[in-house]
Design an enzyme around this catalytic site. Structure first.
Site, PDB file in Angstrom:
ATOM      1  N   ASP A   7     -18.983  -7.327  12.808  1.00 50.05           N
ATOM      2  CA  ASP A   7     -17.783  -6.888  13.532  1.00 50.05           C
ATOM      3  C   ASP A   7     -17.260  -7.938  14.504  1.00 50.05           C
ATOM      4  O   ASP A   7     -17.505  -7.877  15.710  1.00 50.05           O
ATOM      5  CB  ASP A   7     -18.082  -5.590  14.285  1.00 50.05           C
ATOM      6  CG  ASP A   7     -18.400  -4.462  13.329  1.00 50.05           C
ATOM      7  OD1 ASP A   7     -18.211  -4.651  12.111  1.00 50.05           O
ATOM      8  OD2 ASP A   7     -18.854  -3.410  13.797  1.00 50.05           O
ATOM      9  N   GLU A  22     -29.393  -2.607   9.585  1.00 45.79           N
ATOM     10  CA  GLU A  22     -30.311  -3.396  10.445  1.00 45.79           C
ATOM     11  C   GLU A  22     -31.635  -2.677  10.663  1.00 45.79           C
ATOM     12  O   GLU A  22     -32.629  -3.383  10.808  1.00 45.79           O
ATOM     13  CB  GLU A  22     -29.630  -3.686  11.777  1.00 45.79           C
ATOM     14  CG  GLU A  22     -28.412  -4.574  11.667  1.00 45.79           C
ATOM     15  CD  GLU A  22     -27.206  -3.886  11.049  1.00 45.79           C
ATOM     16  OE1 GLU A  22     -27.123  -2.656  11.161  1.00 45.79           O
ATOM     17  OE2 GLU A  22     -26.380  -4.581  10.455  1.00 45.79           O
ATOM     18  N   ASP A  77     -23.891  -1.205   4.600  1.00 42.17           N
ATOM     19  CA  ASP A  77     -23.585  -1.474   6.004  1.00 42.17           C
ATOM     20  C   ASP A  77     -24.677  -0.809   6.858  1.00 42.17           C
ATOM     21  O   ASP A  77     -25.488  -0.030   6.353  1.00 42.17           O
ATOM     22  CB  ASP A  77     -22.201  -0.861   6.269  1.00 42.17           C
ATOM     23  CG  ASP A  77     -21.666  -1.173   7.648  1.00 42.17           C
ATOM     24  OD1 ASP A  77     -22.139  -2.131   8.278  1.00 42.17           O
ATOM     25  OD2 ASP A  77     -20.756  -0.439   8.102  1.00 42.17           O
TER      26      ASP A  77
HETATM   27  C1  NOJ Z   1     -19.518  -1.170  10.791  1.00 44.87           C
HETATM   28  C2  NOJ Z   1     -19.131  -2.293   9.896  1.00 44.87           C
HETATM   29  O1  NOJ Z   1     -19.507  -3.524  10.450  1.00 44.87           O
HETATM   30  C3  NOJ Z   1     -17.645  -2.225   9.634  1.00 44.87           C
HETATM   31  O2  NOJ Z   1     -17.290  -3.273   8.782  1.00 44.87           O
HETATM   32  C4  NOJ Z   1     -17.299  -0.887   9.023  1.00 44.87           C
HETATM   33  O3  NOJ Z   1     -15.919  -0.795   8.832  1.00 44.87           O
HETATM   34  C5  NOJ Z   1     -17.753   0.229   9.949  1.00 44.87           C
HETATM   35  N1  NOJ Z   1     -19.165   0.096  10.185  1.00 44.87           N
HETATM   36  C6  NOJ Z   1     -17.473   1.616   9.358  1.00 44.87           C
HETATM   37  O4  NOJ Z   1     -18.182   1.806   8.207  1.00 44.87           O
END
Ligand code: NOJ
Length: 981
Positions: free
Chosen positions: A614, A538, A535
């Site tokens: 998200d 980017e 995660d």
């Molecule tokens: C951002 C991610 O997009 C999300 O899926 C994750 O739960 C959070 N970071 C925490 O790690």
């Protein structure tokens, strides 16, 4: 919320950072627009749009200032080289731009334009930076497959008065026609022009120049002093731009093409909208700049987490494409011009790097995807569990929590394969270490999960906590493997752990080190059923410009972050993938990896899966997901999903239920939820919702053989796993823009999820006159056009297109691993003429043995006239296949279901219920003809609007063998009854 876990440990300005972090965890209304640039806030985008406006203004009489120096033209070994000269107003000396056109055997062409002065390093950097002076030329190392360069050595060259024609490609069907001045290239196929580079003269290579001094008062500034070309400040961060302005831009036209698709990821329709304002159009170009755009808005060209600069243009009878191979920030404008036909004209602008564009001349979607995949790679064959259901939440907070979820899913008979642990599993965001209180015995947790063949996925981000007493950061620093800032010092920024450093996975030594960290004896508590999630890659940097890294940071080889930004996330994912594949899971054995990534670039499909980041628990996000995933598929990265349920917020029970019914059609199927959201595991809502969700998930499991087969096809020739209408019906103009329904692989399953509140019907669009049957009731739908389909909450809208055979596994188990010995069902969906065809691929779903031929690959054909169902071997290496068949000999087809049986069979006797069927004759591998005991059951059609169904049970056919089932005498008079009906 465990704020303590988020508090900065060694904080200078700790409060500000805490507020920054809270910004990320508190549910806000919508994306923070002001954190992200618009085109006019980005110097190079603004400049190039202005350049285009000037060039396209009728009064400007624009002529592109680029010209090929004819005496430099040389064709050698399938590569044409030349120098392009750029005329700069007020300068006598022209800028020399080396041109390289590479013709590939499969017909793909690469046009690369560099800048001589920079290639020679003959420029002066501004400030103290140690950045590389060349334009970045290593994107291909990441995006393209090793050994991609298979040259066409049969290119024919012809030069007629300033027009050079190169004839190339399979059967010499393609032409590249280069005009020397002003420079442009037209690509022809079958005598028609399909793609034109620099058609409108918007090519712009910003040549190197020293920063001109400030003009004296009252004097004009130098034309070399480009607006936004030097230090640029946004949101309090200043980018020092040591190489000054260096953007590359080109316009690419698709004459006669009204539709363009691709360039994910954007929360927009599959068919790309125009971007220069007007009704139904965007004002902003599509932006490709991997960024942490949480709570993104839908219907927007705004950038998201990943970028694939591949675009497909489509019209009846033809599909072509381009890949803009540039890893820097990129913007793409799209306009359409209507004359007798519509032309789509695009304008691509990147901040830095070489101008590097690939052209693919199709001629149809499947050949286009194949050629593109030969270059960037095909999606890799995932382990089976990866395509089953994933249960995730930020966070399952302890071993007890994990056990509880696992038990409750079992109690409610809800299958799942993977439980996910988000950042709170770690010891204060020190990845590779479990939180000692909440996860005291991770090994036994893994073992417990393994009992039902399930897996655990742990998150692992590229930021490494900057703290004392943490072996990972100590090693990162001592081995000098982190990203550097512009002064070549270790870069420090803020993310979940507070102060952090970032691993530089461009560095081969960093990859090697990363690999070592994942060995089971090193990462204590993990086991062979532990897999990983990358995660924030980017990369997300909470206090960085646009929530990412400063562009003047430095990576391995002294490339600026600016040069490599869009590819960074993929390099990180690649390191994790390599680590997993190298992991010794016992006795020196290895297994397939599974890595989920948020950031990606072209080529990431070779490594793992992606998800769309998200999203929110809102109906419009549910609606946006399918077009986004369809777009991923056509851009070569089909292993994709969206958070089921919506990440932020709390879905109503109805939304959650509809989301599951939709999510079962995502190639990557995972439910996920934000830390502040209420618990929403499928059993939480209670009935009827829980039961409906269970049925949906079970349907995914039933169809796993079909999904796996679709993944196999994608891994071989790049065909998307979920396919929009235009891919399946490339000549059906009415359906080109349809993106709210999808076909699943080659199964003929057509699904249209309900994505709006309170809705109890959908209207399917049928592109042809084939017969379609409702999956549930076998109601017949036929005739091109819109068809109403009733879909109350407990109904998932699915049609089966006549002419296909669907492999299924109908026994319900707790996980896909527990289904591995189960028999199969073949559903024959007969077309109007009584025929059907389908595919089946199978292997052990975990090892690499399939690479040595340990797999089953069959084609099933039902011939409605001969009334035979035949299984044909598609294995490339029959000997290797035979060896695997021995292993898989217990795998049987237990049942054959024939939908629309009367399209082929004389069922009169059966319908009367008096006749018994003759035993079926089965011809197996060994050549012997055997009579087989099989029982039939026949359900007559309820009325003329429904299909009849014949079920052949107890077939005992080995799925890996050659066989033919003869049905000609089923229900006929000459039957010798052998079986109970
Ligand atoms: C951002 C991610 O997009 C999300 O899926 C994750 O739960 C959070 N970071 C925490 O790690």
């Amino acid at each position: 919320m465990r704020v303590s876990a988020l508090s900065p440990s060694n904080s200078a300005g700790g409060l500000t950072i805490l507020l920054l972090l809270l910004d990320f965890i508190a549910p806000a209304a919508t994306v923070k627009h002001e954190n992200f640039k618009t085109c006019s806030q980005s110097g190079f985008c603004r400049r190039n749009r202005a350049f285009a406006d000037h060039a396209l203004a009728p009064e400007s009489n624009w002529v592109s200032p680029y010209e090929i120096k004819e005496n430099t033209l040389l064709l050698q070994n399938g590569i044409l080289t030349a120098e392009i000269l750029k005329t700069v107003p007020g300068r006598t000396e022209k800028v020399v731009l080396p041109l390289n056109i590479n013709f590939q055997k499969n017909g793909a062409v690469r046009v690369t334009i560099d800048e001589l002065k920079r290639t020679k390093g003959d420029i002066v950097l501004r400030g103290e930076s140690k950045a590389r002076k060349e334009r970045y030329n290593e994107a291909e190392r990441w995006a393209l497959v090793p050994g991609w360069d298979v040259r066409d050595d049969k290119v024919v060259y012809d030069n007629q008065k300033g027009q050079i024609t190169l004839t190339f490609g399979p059967e010499l069907k393609y032409k590249a026609i280069i005009t020397v001045y002003p420079f442009n290239v037209k690509f022809e196929r079958d005598g028609e022009t399909h793609v034109v580079l620099n058609d409108r003269g918007l090519m712009n290579v910003e040549h190197w120049r020293a920063q001109p001094p400030e003009p004296e008062e009252g004097k004009e500034k130098s034309p070399e002093d480009l607006d936004g070309g030097w230090d640029e400040t946004f949101g309090g961060n200043t980018d020092t731009k040591p190489r000054g302005p260096e953007a590359v831009a080109m316009d690419i036209s698709f004459p006669g093409y009204e539709y363009v698709f691709g360039i994910p990821s954007h929360a927009t329709s599959l068919s790309l909208k125009t971007t220069r304002g007007g009704e139904g159009a965007y004002e902003e170009p599509y932006r490709l700049f991997n960024a942490d755009v949480f709570e993104y808005i839908v219907d927007s060209p705004m950038t998201l987490y990943g970028s694939i600069p591949f675009m497909q243009a489509h019209r009846k009878g033809s599909s072509v494409g381009v890949l803009w191979l540039n890893a820097a920030e990129t913007w793409v404008d799209v306009v359409k011009e209507k004359k007798t036909k519509t032309d789509t004209k695009t304008h691509w602008v990147s901040e830095a790097g070489q101008l590097d564009v690939w052209v693919f001349l199709g001629p149809n979607p499947s050949t286009l995807y194949k050629t593109y995949g030969e270059l960037t790679g095909f999606t890799k064959m995932p382990p089976t569990f990866a395509i089953a259901y994933h249960q995730c939440r930020w966070n399952y907070v302890s071993e007890d929590d994990v056990r509880d979820v696992d038990r409750k899913l079992d109690k409610h008979n809800i299958p799942y394969d993977v439980i996910w642990l988000d950042i709170e599993y770690s010891d204060n965001k020190r990845y590779f270490l479990f939180d000692k209180l909440a996860f005291k015995h991770p090994e036994s947790m893994m073992k417990n999960i393994e009992k039902t063949e399930r897996k655990v996925v742990l998150i692992n981000d590229p930021h490494i906590k900057n703290t004392n007493d943490y072996h990972v950061v100590e090693e990162l620093k001592s081995k000098d493997l982190a990203v550097k800032d512009k002064s070549s010092e270790i870069y420090e920024g803020w993310c979940w752990p507070g102060s952090s450093h970032w691993i530089d996975t461009f560095n081969p030594a960093a990859i090697e080190w990363w690999k070592s960290l994942f060995q089971l004896d090193k990462f204590k508590g993990t086991a062979k059923n532990t897999f990983f999630w990358n995660d924030m890659n980017e990369p997300s940097v909470f206090n960085g410009p646009e929530t990412t890294m400063p562009k003047d940071n430095l990576h391995f080889g002294n490339w600026e972050h600016r040069d490599v930004h869009n590819v960074y996330g993929m390099t990180f994912m690649n390191a994790t993938h390599q680590a997993l594949e190298a992991r010794d899971i016992g006795k020196g054995k290895t297994q397939r990896s599974f890595v989920l990534t948020r950031a990606f670039f072209a080529g990431a499909q070779r490594i793992g899966a992606m998800w769309t980041g998200d999203n929110e628990a809102k109906w419009e996000h549910l609606q946006a997901a399918l077009p986004m995933l369809l777009s991923q598929g056509i851009a070569g990265f089909p292993f994709s999903g969206a958070d089921v349920g919506g990440f932020f917020g709390n879905p109503s029970n109805e939304l959650l239920t509809r989301w599951y019914q939709s999510g079962i059609w995502y190639p990557f199927f995972r439910a996920h939820a934000h830390i502040d959201s209420k618990r929403r595991e499928p059993y939480v809502a209670g009935d009827p919702y829980t039961g409906i969700i269970r049925d949906a998930i079970r349907l995914r499991y039933t169809l796993l053989p079909a999904w796996y087969t679709a993944f196999h096809r994608a891994s071989k020739d790049g065909m998307p796993i979920i396919r929009p209408n235009f891919v399946v019906h490339p000549d059906d103009e009415e359906g080109f823009a349809i993106d709210d329904q999808t076909y699943i692989g080659d199964t003929g399953l057509l699904v249209k999820p309900v994505v709006a509140e309170g809705v109890d019907k959908v209207d399917f669009y049928l592109a042809d006159d084939e017969v379609y049957y409702d999956y549930w009731t076998h109601k017949i739908y036929q005739g091109k056009g819109r068809k109403d389909y009733s879909a109350p909450l407990d109904t998932i809208p699915i049609l089966m297109r006549g002419g296909h055979i669907i492999p299924r596994r109908d026994r319900h188990r707790r996980s896909s691993g527990l289904m591995k010995h189960d028999p199969f069902t073949l559903v024959l969906v007969l077309n109007k003429r009584g025929h059907a065809m389908g595919f089946f691929y199978h292997d052990d779903g975990e090892s690499f043995d399939y690479k040595q031929g340990a797999y089953i690959n069959r084609q099933f054909m039902y011939n409605g006239s001969l009334k035979t169902l035949t299984s044909r071997d598609l294995h490339k290496d029959r000997a290797a296949g035979a060896a695997y068949k021995k292993v898989a000999k217990a795998l049987q087809v237990e049942k054959i279901v024939i939908v629309g049986a009367s399209n082929s069979l004389d069922i009169t006797a059966l319908a009367k219920g008096k006749s018994k069927a003759k035993a079926l004759l089965v011809e197996e591998d060994d050549g012997k003809i055997k009579e087989w005991e099989a029982s039939l059951s026949y359900t007559a059609a309820a009325d003329k609007d429904h299909a009849d169904i014949l079920v052949i049970k107890n077939t005992k056919l080995k799925i890996g063998n050659d066989w033919t089932v003869y049905l000609e005498q089923v229900g006929g008079e000459k039957d010798t009854p052998k079986d109970e009906l």
